[in-house]
Design an enzyme around this catalytic site. Structure first.
Site, PDB file in Angstrom:
ATOM      1  N   HIS A   1     102.642 -10.780  41.613  1.00  0.00           N
ATOM      2  CA  HIS A   1     102.689  -9.311  41.450  1.00  0.00           C
ATOM      3  C   HIS A   1     103.215  -8.699  42.735  1.00  0.00           C
ATOM      4  CE1 HIS A   1     101.027  -5.180  40.869  1.00  0.00           C
ATOM      5  NE2 HIS A   1     101.212  -5.449  39.603  1.00  0.00           N
ATOM      6  N   PHE A   2     104.392  -8.639  42.976  1.00  0.00           N
ATOM      7  CA  PHE A   2     105.575  -9.013  42.240  1.00  0.00           C
ATOM      8  C   PHE A   2     106.361  -9.986  43.097  1.00  0.00           C
ATOM      9  CE2 PHE A   2     104.543  -4.712  40.823  1.00  0.00           C
ATOM     10  CZ  PHE A   2     104.568  -4.847  39.437  1.00  0.00           C
TER      11      PHE A   2
END
Length: 169
Positions: A71-72
């Protein structure tokens, strides 16, 4: 309350996750990696901004935490929902700490503001939960609280009217 201390280290939080702190069938914290704090530094049933109870806890941020990789990719950020979950976890913990019986579950939150991010270069999150209501009746055991999450002293998340209940079913 109920003879418990007012601070807890990581080993004690892991005992809670295993159901060993408040007893079987009562409030539990999740186990890692979903456990969103490393220690509780202060807890009460009558303190805080509204005199209805509070919790203060800390979470050490390390660059290798599981959520940063996914993420991410290339732009690692802790999901805001994990900070909210940490606040819910602490709200339920406070109800168990009071000696109230039942398994905890989140009921909702009235308002959420995310004004900052947790990136791998942050060092520590501080959670602060202030109860506005703590109710135990024959039919209902519930806490309502406001909370904030600070990253290295900067307020980055704010919630109002967070609700957690305990149920024996």
């Amino acid at each position: 309350m109920a003879g418990f201390p007012t601070s807890f280290d990581r080993d004690e939080l892991l005992k809670c996750a295993r159901g060993e702190l408040f007893g079987p069938g009562n409030a539990q914290l999740p186990e890692p990696p979903m456990l969103m704090m490393d220690r509780i530094t202060d807890i009460s049933g009558d303190g805080g901004e509204f005199g209805k109870g509070h919790v203060v806890a800390e979470f050490d941020i390390k660059p290798d935490l599981w959520f940063f990789d996914c993420h991410f990719p290339g732009n690692p950020i802790m999901p805001g929902c994990l900070g909210l979950d940490g606040l819910w976890q602490l709200t339920g913990f406070n109800l168990g700490w009071r000696g109230w019986q039942g398994r905890g579950y989140a009921l909702g939150v009235g308002e959420v503001k995310l004004t900052g991010m947790v990136r791998p270069d942050r060092k520590m999150l501080t959670y602060k939960v202030d109860f506005t209501k703590a109710v135990q009746t024959r039919r209902l055991t519930m806490g309502v609280a406001n909370g904030i999450v600070e990253a290295d002293g900067e307020v980055i998340y704010q919630v109002k009217d967070m609700k957690v209940a305990l149920s024996e079913s």
